[in-house]
Motif scaffolding. Structure first.
Motif, PDB file in Angstrom:
ATOM      1  N   ALA A 113       0.828  -1.201   0.000  1.00 52.77           N
ATOM      2  CA  ALA A 113       0.000   0.000   0.000  1.00 52.77           C
ATOM      3  C   ALA A 113       0.862   1.250   0.000  1.00 52.77           C
ATOM      4  CB  ALA A 113      -0.942  -0.011   1.199  1.00 52.77           C
ATOM      5  N   ARG A 117       0.753   4.200  -2.765  1.00 56.60           N
ATOM      6  CA  ARG A 117       0.463   5.594  -2.406  1.00 56.60           C
ATOM      7  C   ARG A 117       1.530   6.527  -2.977  1.00 56.60           C
ATOM      8  NH1 ARG A 117      -0.694   3.318   2.815  1.00 56.60           N
ATOM      9  NH2 ARG A 117      -2.947   3.243   3.200  1.00 56.60           N
ATOM     10  N   ALA A 159      -3.976  -4.519  -0.074  1.00 55.04           N
ATOM     11  CA  ALA A 159      -3.263  -3.250  -0.262  1.00 55.04           C
ATOM     12  C   ALA A 159      -4.079  -2.296  -1.120  1.00 55.04           C
ATOM     13  CB  ALA A 159      -1.895  -3.504  -0.887  1.00 55.04           C
ATOM     14  N   LEU A 163      -6.105   1.637  -0.292  1.00 54.43           N
ATOM     15  CA  LEU A 163      -6.073   2.891  -1.052  1.00 54.43           C
ATOM     16  C   LEU A 163      -7.469   3.358  -1.435  1.00 54.43           C
ATOM     17  CD1 LEU A 163      -2.978   2.172  -1.353  1.00 54.43           C
ATOM     18  CD2 LEU A 163      -3.129   3.353  -3.548  1.00 54.43           C
TER      19      LEU A 163
END
Length: 266
Positions: A113, A117, A159, A163
């Motif tokens: 994750a 990002r 993951a 988001l």
């Protein structure tokens, strides 16, 4: 009676425009779907630095790639990475060097994750209105073992889910679920029984068009497809007056289509 399960795709705020530029980064499934966009005349960039399978390598590609179209597809294949022991850096390609030079690792949900990002942040700094579509490749990894491959996919899915909870222009397209749940029959797989067949890719493409394309983009496809079929026609006699007249009319239609859609890439 229902004889198969249909994966529901929630309405997305994303609407892909006719012949607009797109970027595809990720596994070989990104290559397959990106090629479908290319075949339909979209000016796409697909894995400009090679196929990338894990979130860290996806980030590396996005950092290196200088452009930023409005729509970016990221397709994740695995959470496994290879770290070069000499530098402690995650490499994107082992370049056929001895395996002893590398340490194989599995990224956690939080690490996956985090890399995603960072990739989204890089894209947003270049273009505020960027739309990111995340998807997980349905291709399993036999070398890990099938249970371990499922654990890897589950890590990626968790993951991605992390988001999606953020208020942003990030979307999820369920290509993994479509192949696993809708197309769960070996006729939808290639000869290796792991990669999706051409028919499966075509079906996933159709679901993508229905869920992500604007009305204008769907109109473009309807106008382009008969011309595409005409161009692929193989005549019995290429020198016949009838075929030459047919091709003249087809090329005129193609010219008119290019005038209407100036970014048409074929």
């Amino acid at each position: 009676m229902e004889f198969r399960t249909i994966v529901d795709i929630p309405v997305m705020g994303l609407e892909i425009r006719p012949c607009e530029e797109l970027l595809f980064v990720g596994s070989c499934f990104a290559d397959a779907i990106g090629q479908r966009f290319r075949d339909e005349g979209f000016p796409v960039t697909v894995n400009p630095f090679g196929t990338m399978y894990n979130p860290a390598s996806v980030l590396h590609t996005i950092e290196r790639y200088e452009g930023c179209p409005r729509v970016v597809f990221i397709t994740l294949g695995t959470n496994h990475v290879y770290r070069l022991k000499a530098t402690d850096e995650i490499v994107d390609n082992c370049e056929k060097r001895p395996a002893a030079l590398f340490q194989e690792e599995e990224l956690t949900v939080e690490q996956c994750a985090g890399y995603l990002r960072q990739a989204v942040d890089v894209l947003r700094k270049r273009r505020e209105d960027v739309q990111v579509v995340l998807t997980v490749s349905p291709i399993r990894y036999r070398k890990y073992g099938y249970h371990e491959s499922q654990l890897s996919k589950a890590t990626l899915l968790l993951a991605v889910s992390a988001l999606l909870h953020q208020p942003s222009n990030i979307y999820y397209f369920p290509s993994y679920e479509i192949l696993m749940d809708e197309l769960r029959d070996y006729r939808f797989y290639a000869a290796d029984m792991l990669h999706p067949s051409e028919q499966a890719v075509s079906y996933i493409w159709e679901r993508l068009v229905n869920s992500c394309f604007s009305a204008e983009a769907k109109t473009f496809l309807a106008e382009w497809h008969p011309i595409k079929q005409a161009l692929s026609h193989k005549p019995f006699n290429p020198e016949s007056p009838e075929y030459k007249d047919f091709m003249d009319k087809t090329m005129l239609k193609l010219s008119e289509l290019r005038k209407k859609y100036t970014t048409f890439a074929l």
